[in-house]
Design an enzyme around this catalytic site. Structure first.
Site: not given
Length: 465
Positions: A80, A155, A179
């Site tokens: 990420k 997220s 997330s």
């Protein structure tokens, strides 16, 4: 060549170690799929192909020279954009950080590389990682491969989308309020939130985090198979001096009672009927495997944990967060922070002290409950995956969406590990359930998750809808 996506992480790494498959071929096949599939998804937003091919060639040379690489030998993984990776911008989905180039790897990534993992790309998130949706001005919008009308989650939405689409076997995600678990749920894959301290994380590029993220934010894996999560967790974990909370705790412990608390309506929420049916299916699968499943008469408070988690994350330092969001100009970040502005205005040192004191009491109550019943089966969310950008519909929508997420948001404050398990995809809409275990007992949740996976089915690689 065998399609790498047809193999589990365990089998793929063994095939590469034994020479049945070669790391450069596996990496090239994965990069080829990324080139074909990712343009429709925008899950991977930073290209690592050149470095990935070079790392795969180096790994292959080591194997041919007689070296024995680790448990993730040649396994394609994604990272990420919130995490430091040498030579890449740690953007956290913002234009403000587009030139923030990392000069070192975050420690969890260092650990993964030591086990032979090959990073094939870096995945998208919302600006500042605030939303349940993954869209920003720097990298654009990520699409759910099952259904473009639905969010891929946030997220770690890029991680969820990439995993579902077969753009890597293990995806790194982060979780301060769901997330990891929500993108796994929304994209029909598996996602594990570890115990805080299990997976070390530190960004040299950004420095130390505020108190709420220090206590509650974790890094962890998403994958299509529960056993892949197990190997991903083992590779990410371990002591690292950069992370003050990092703890070299054992990855497994003594057998725990196979007692499960089925909680259909945590915190008083009312889940969608399909989610309630998924919980009943999961309970039946566990019972058939010999687990004792009961609905408890009472449960330690989750709603207060939900409220305190929001304050420690969003109210603490709210003015600085809002100023950054205004500078970025991100509509989703501004909508969320403005929604909580009145609440944040009441936040002061006394409120911080109260929150930390109450957190201790809630943790104590949950640990006592889990000592007798060491697994909780409950929803990931009260609603099926949200419509794309639904949080931009106004304050009423934000309030509803956040209340629906109570089963995820409350868990980080309590310091507990939790696993999102896919229950399947119906008419292009994924769903799933959540398993919560005692601290440091991810293994117990993973054991139960494998039971559910055998009944629900292993998520299959999907091409964009």
């Amino acid at each position: 060549m065998t399609d790498p996506n047809s193999l589990s992480v365990r089998d793929l790494a063994e095939a590469i170690r034994s020479g049945t498959l070669r790391a450069p071929e596996v990496t090239a096949a994965t990069l080829d799929r990324i080139a074909r599939v990712n343009p429709a998804l925008n899950a991977i937003v930073q290209d690592c192909s050149s470095d990935a091919l070079a790392e795969a060639e180096a790994l292959d040379a080591r194997i041919r020279a007689g070296d024995q690489p680790g448990a993730l030998a040649g396994v394609p993984v994604t990272i990420k954009v919130i995490a430091d990776q040498t030579g890449y911008a740690t953007t956290n989905g913002t234009t403000l950080a587009r030139d923030l180039i990392a000069t070192s790897d975050s420690p969890f990534l260092r650990h993964m590389r030591a086990e032979g993992a090959i990073v094939v790309g870096r995945t998208n998130c919302p600006a500042f990682s605030y939303r349940w949706f993954s869209s920003n001005a720097q990298h654009g919008t990520t699409v759910n491969p099952h259904n473009a009308a639905l969010t891929p989650g946030g997220s770690s939405g890029g991680a969820g989308s990439a995993t579902a689409a077969g753009l890597g076997h293990i995806a790194h995600g982060t979780d301060i309020a769901g997330s990891i678990r929500y993108p796994a749920y929304a994209c029909g894959v598996q996602g594990l939130r570890p115990t805080p301290g299990r997976v070390p994380a530190f960004n040299q590029s950004g420095g130390d985090r505020p108190i709420g993220p220090q206590l509650m934010a974790v890094a962890g894996p998403l994958a299509r198979r529960v056993d892949d999560l197990r190997l991903g967790l083992a590779a990410m974990s371990g002591y690292a001096p950069e992370d003050p909370l990092s703890t070299p705790a054992p990855l497994s412990g003594p057998a725990l009672p196979r007692r499960v608390a089925l909680v259909r309506r945590p915190g008083g929420i009312e889940p969608d009927p399909r989610i309630l049916a998924d919980l009943d299916r999961a309970a039946d699968l566990l019972r058939r495997d010999g687990w004792q499943v009961e609905e408890p008469d009472s449960l330690p408070d989750l709603r207060e944990a939900f409220d305190l988690q929001i304050d420690l994350w969003l109210a603490d330092g709210h003015a600085e967060k809002l100023a950054a969001a205004q500078l970025e100009g991100d509509a989703g970040a501004l909508a969320l922070l403005n929604f909580y502005a009145d609440r944040a205005a009441r936040w002061d040192s006394a409120a911080l002290s109260h929150a930390l004191l109450r957190r201790s009491g809630l943790i104590r109550a949950w640990r006592a409950f889990l000592a007798d019943t060491p697994l909780v089966l409950m929803p990931v969310c009260a609603e099926l995956p949200f419509r794309q950008d639904e949080d931009l519909d106004g304050p009423e929508a934000i309030a509803r969406l956040w209340q629906a997420q109570l089963p995820q948001v409350a868990i980080p404050l309590l310091g507990l590990p939790a696993l999102a398990v896919s229950s399947g995809v119906e008419n292009g809409i994924p769903s799933g359930v959540q398993l919560v275990a005692p601290p440091w007992r991810e293994d117990h949740a993973l054991d139960a998750g494998e039971v559910l996976e055998r009944g629900f089915g292993i998520p299959q690689v999907v091409d964009p809808a």
